[in-house]
Scaffold this motif. Structure first.
Motif, mmCIF file in Angstrom:
data_model
loop_
_atom_site.group_PDB
_atom_site.id
_atom_site.type_symbol
_atom_site.label_atom_id
_atom_site.label_comp_id
_atom_site.label_asym_id
_atom_site.label_seq_id
_atom_site.Cartn_x
_atom_site.Cartn_y
_atom_site.Cartn_z
ATOM 1 N N TRP A 273 0.818 -1.215 0.000
ATOM 2 C CA TRP A 273 0.000 0.000 0.000
ATOM 3 C C TRP A 273 0.850 1.263 0.000
ATOM 4 N N THR A 274 2.045 1.181 0.549
ATOM 5 C CA THR A 274 2.918 2.353 0.646
ATOM 6 C C THR A 274 3.635 2.669 -0.653
ATOM 7 N N ASP A 275 3.420 1.870 -1.704
ATOM 8 C CA ASP A 275 4.087 2.097 -2.981
ATOM 9 C C ASP A 275 3.327 3.059 -3.886
ATOM 10 N N SER A 276 2.172 3.538 -3.430
ATOM 11 C CA SER A 276 1.327 4.354 -4.306
ATOM 12 C C SER A 276 0.692 5.509 -3.549
ATOM 13 N N PHE A 277 0.695 6.693 -4.168
ATOM 14 C CA PHE A 277 0.052 7.855 -3.566
ATOM 15 C C PHE A 277 -1.455 7.683 -3.440
ATOM 16 N N GLN A 278 -2.083 6.971 -4.362
ATOM 17 C CA GLN A 278 -3.528 6.764 -4.323
ATOM 18 C C GLN A 278 -3.907 5.589 -3.424
ATOM 19 N N ASN A 279 -3.215 4.466 -3.576
ATOM 20 C CA ASN A 279 -3.596 3.271 -2.826
ATOM 21 C C ASN A 279 -3.488 3.465 -1.323
ATOM 22 N N ILE A 280 -2.509 4.271 -0.895
ATOM 23 C CA ILE A 280 -2.353 4.469 0.546
ATOM 24 C C ILE A 280 -3.570 5.169 1.140
ATOM 25 N N GLN A 281 -4.256 5.985 0.356
ATOM 26 C CA GLN A 281 -5.448 6.644 0.868
ATOM 27 C C GLN A 281 -6.589 5.638 1.074
ATOM 28 N N CYS A 282 -6.679 4.656 0.194
ATOM 29 C CA CYS A 282 -7.670 3.590 0.397
ATOM 30 C C CYS A 282 -7.357 2.815 1.670
ATOM 31 N N TYR A 283 -6.081 2.519 1.880
ATOM 32 C CA TYR A 283 -5.684 1.800 3.091
ATOM 33 C C TYR A 283 -6.042 2.596 4.348
ATOM 34 N N ASP A 284 -5.657 3.845 4.407
ATOM 35 C CA ASP A 284 -5.945 4.657 5.597
ATOM 36 C C ASP A 284 -7.450 4.809 5.830
ATOM 37 N N THR A 285 -8.226 4.806 4.762
ATOM 38 C CA THR A 285 -9.682 4.956 4.910
ATOM 39 C C THR A 285 -10.292 3.792 5.680
ATOM 40 N N LEU A 286 -9.679 2.626 5.596
ATOM 41 C CA LEU A 286 -10.159 1.498 6.409
ATOM 42 C C LEU A 286 -10.168 1.872 7.887
ATOM 43 N N LYS A 287 -9.103 2.515 8.338
ATOM 44 C CA LYS A 287 -8.999 2.895 9.749
ATOM 45 C C LYS A 287 -9.894 4.082 10.075
ATOM 46 N N VAL A 288 -10.015 5.008 9.122
ATOM 47 C CA VAL A 288 -10.936 6.136 9.322
ATOM 48 C C VAL A 288 -12.356 5.618 9.540
ATOM 49 N N ASN A 289 -12.774 4.671 8.704
ATOM 50 C CA ASN A 289 -14.115 4.105 8.841
ATOM 51 C C ASN A 289 -14.290 3.401 10.178
ATOM 52 N N ALA A 290 -13.211 2.747 10.653
ATOM 53 C CA ALA A 290 -13.271 2.080 11.953
ATOM 54 C C ALA A 290 -13.505 3.087 13.068
ATOM 55 N N VAL A 291 -12.787 4.212 13.024
ATOM 56 C CA VAL A 291 -12.937 5.243 14.056
ATOM 57 C C VAL A 291 -14.347 5.838 14.011
ATOM 58 N N VAL A 292 -14.858 6.105 12.829
ATOM 59 C CA VAL A 292 -16.207 6.662 12.709
ATOM 60 C C VAL A 292 -17.232 5.693 13.301
ATOM 61 N N ARG A 293 -17.094 4.406 13.022
ATOM 62 C CA ARG A 293 -18.016 3.422 13.593
ATOM 63 C C ARG A 293 -17.931 3.425 15.115
ATOM 64 N N GLU A 294 -16.717 3.539 15.636
ATOM 65 C CA GLU A 294 -16.556 3.532 17.091
ATOM 66 C C GLU A 294 -17.207 4.760 17.725
ATOM 67 N N ILE A 295 -17.119 5.897 17.062
ATOM 68 C CA ILE A 295 -17.802 7.102 17.560
ATOM 69 C C ILE A 295 -19.316 6.880 17.553
ATOM 70 N N GLU A 296 -19.790 6.110 16.598
ATOM 71 C CA GLU A 296 -21.219 5.809 16.503
ATOM 72 C C GLU A 296 -21.700 4.840 17.584
ATOM 73 N N GLY A 297 -20.774 4.283 18.367
ATOM 74 C CA GLY A 297 -21.156 3.316 19.384
ATOM 75 C C GLY A 297 -21.137 1.891 18.866
ATOM 76 N N LYS A 298 -20.201 1.618 17.967
ATOM 77 C CA LYS A 298 -20.012 0.273 17.417
ATOM 78 C C LYS A 298 -18.539 -0.092 17.533
#
Length: 575
Positions: A273-298
């Motif tokens: 994932w670290t080999d691409s400027f675009q792909n790394i954003q998809c990777y980080d979004t996995l964790k962003v989505n996790a944090v948003v779910r946790e804020i939602e109470g999940k």
């Protein structure tokens, strides 16, 4: 009794005191504090000057206008520390553990994700990155071994879920750690050393969990479950898609900046994932989505759970944007010494800002914004900012010089030697950490390094008393610390020990660009102001505990090192 033996005794006493203090906090009244949640974010690589430029604007970017509206909004009710310093070394592993423990490498025993420990034996199975297997005799004399706490201890490091049996596409977590690939401790019957037990000090996750709080964290390796601290039971929700896995499509995932990840955005780079400027954003979004779910109470998977008392993640995108040369696509980094980002780096910074905006908006939607302390910092910076300073050794052609480890290869353990064709190699980036087979050879090694200082781009050499100022004496107990390097070499600014053609900067060293990172504390009740005096990211941990109404002294690092709470922020508590 020698200094190190005393230190180990104190650690034992303080760990017991910390456990007792945590037991006393089981009935903690979370409602007595205005701050009841903490969102902790590490934007790996984000310098203090990056935060300044993106929130104030810089000529040549976005018509001179600010390009981080989310960070700027947090700064409008935030305390900004311009002279914050990371751990030294500034590698991700010690950088992270310093933030969550309040300790420096000398106390927590963490120097690099790949380091060395004289008191351990090799793993039963060779790691994915080449730390060779070996023997271990229970109760016997240790042989010493390279320690690895990155993707190399995964069951299958090519998979996003780390190869955990039965795991979903992205979700292996600690189940993906291959026990056979962990170093073993002959003092404990050759038991494997898990990441959370490798760390000598407790963490904010342990203190908060023991006080009845709910804890969550997302990071780039299963091994970074080390944030739990000794015992490994302090994380209620841990998410760790493997960053160095093979890139795959992510059905249903779209980045906050609008990149669809259901197909691989940059199919020319699928090795990691670290080999691409675009792909790394998809990777980080996995964790962003996790944090948003946790804020939602999940939890990170979307199942019902408590809203965490502490939650957060690391972003990798800015670090990639700073150092990646993506062949036939673009070059990242900066245009000049004032930190003007290239178009590729600008895209990563804007992506992170959009992502933080999503988290903050979710806090507001759930009525949690006023009761949440937002802490944004970085595990490490990246050096050099000035592209004219970059000088790789041995370099793309192999003719730029010789690394310190290569100069004294005959004096290094086999697992640390750069001449070992199947090994993981020396611990070198824009720093060189050197553990010798025999500490008695330290002066001879230093003489060799001094004799070839220009060839190795050496700036400073730390050993003996100059090393002992900030670290424990190297050696075996009771006279030394088995994890302290015998020699630390910091090269001239811009020098990186690499032959890679895909990077233009690195981290791990002691330079200003490596260690001076953004540090912002934000809450709607705060008066915005800037603190120019020097602080350390180690001060984040006690500050978080104080904000939650917990005693910062329950942290071993605070008691051992006297780590203070960050100055000039009103947390309504004093202990």
């Amino acid at each position: 009794m020698k200094k190190t033996a005393q230190l180990l005794m104190f650690l034992t006493v303080f760990a017991l005191a910390g456990a007792m203090a945590q037991d006393r906090d089981q009935d903690h009244d979370w409602e007595r504090s205005q701050i009841r949640h903490v969102l902790l974010i590490s934007i790996d690589g984000m310098h203090a000057v990056d935060y300044l430029n993106c929130t104030q604007g810089i000529a040549g970017v976005n018509s001179g206008q600010p390009y981080c509206p989310s960070l700027a909004a947090l700064g409008s009710t935030g305390v900004n520390y311009t002279a914050a310093s990371t751990s030294k070394p500034s590698d991700s592993f010690p950088g992270l553990m310093t933030i969550v423990s309040g300790a420096t490498p000398r106390t927590m025993g963490v120097y690099y994700d790949v380091a060395y420990d004289r008191s351990l034996d090799a793993p039963a199975v060779t790691t994915g990155n080449g730390v060779a297997s070996g023997t271990c005799k229970a109760g016997g004399a240790p042989t010493g071994s390279t320690t690895e706490f990155d993707e190399g201890i995964d069951i299958d490091q090519t998979k996003l879920n780390g190869g955990a049996p039965g795991a979903g596409l992205t979700d292996g977590g600690i189940a993906s750690i291959d026990v056979q690939r962990l170093d073993r401790d002959p003092k404990t019957g050759c038991a494997p050393v898990y990441p959370w037990n490798f760390v000598r000090t407790n963490t904010i996750f342990g203190v908060i969990h023991a006080a009845g709080g709910y804890t969550a964290w997302s990071d780039k390796h299963p091994s970074y479950s080390s944030v739990s601290g000794p015992g490994g039971t302090s994380l209620d929700d841990y998410y760790s898609p493997e960053i160095n896995s093979t890139v795959v499509a992510l059905p249903g995932v779209t980045t906050p900046s609008g990149i669809a990840c259901s197909t691989i955005p940059d199919s020319s780079q699928t090795g990691a994932w670290t080999d691409s400027f675009q792909n790394i954003q998809c990777y980080d979004t996995l964790k962003v989505n996790a944090v948003v779910r946790e804020i939602e109470g999940k939890n990170h998977n979307g199942h019902a759970a408590r809203v965490p008392t502490i939650l957060g993640m690391n972003f990798q995108a800015v670090s990639v944007g700073e150092k990646l040369i993506e062949a036939n696509v673009a070059t990242g980094g900066y245009k000049d010494a004032q930190g003007t980002p290239t178009a590729s780096l600008l895209s990563e910074i804007e992506f992170v800002d959009d992502s933080i905006g999503e988290m903050v908006q979710e806090l507001k939607d759930r009525g949690l914004y006023e009761s949440t302390l937002v802490v944004i910092t970085a595990k490490h910076g990246q050096s050099p900012i000035d592209p004219n300073r970059y000088f790789p050794i041995p370099g793309h052609s192999g003719n730029n010089g010789t690394t310190p480890a290569t100069l004294i290869a005959s004096l290094l353990p086999t697992s640390e030697s750069p001449l070992n064709p199947t090994g993981i190699g020396a611990t070198e980036d824009d720093v060189s950490l050197l553990w010798l087979i025999n500490g008695a050879n330290t002066q001879a090694a230093v003489d060799t390094l001094e004799g070839s200082a220009a060839k190795a781009g050496i700036g400073q050499i730390y050993y003996g008393p100059s090393l002992a100022l900030n670290y424990n004496t190297p050696g075996l107990a009771p006279n030394g610390d088995p994890r302290t390097p015998d020699i630390i070499v910091t090269p001239n600014v811009g020098v990186t020990y690499t032959g890679s053609t895909a990077k233009l900067s690195e981290h791990g060293g002691f330079s200003h660009d490596d260690t001076n990172v953004m540090l912002l504390l934000s809450n709607p009740a705060f008066r915005p102001h800037t603190v120019f005096s020097g602080v350390a990211t180690a001060q984040v941990a006690p500050t978080i505990l104080k904000a939650l109404g917990l005693d910062p002294r329950t942290l071993d690092g605070v008691r051992m090192e006297g780590t203070p709470v960050l100055p000039d922020v009103n947390l309504n508590f004093s202990w």
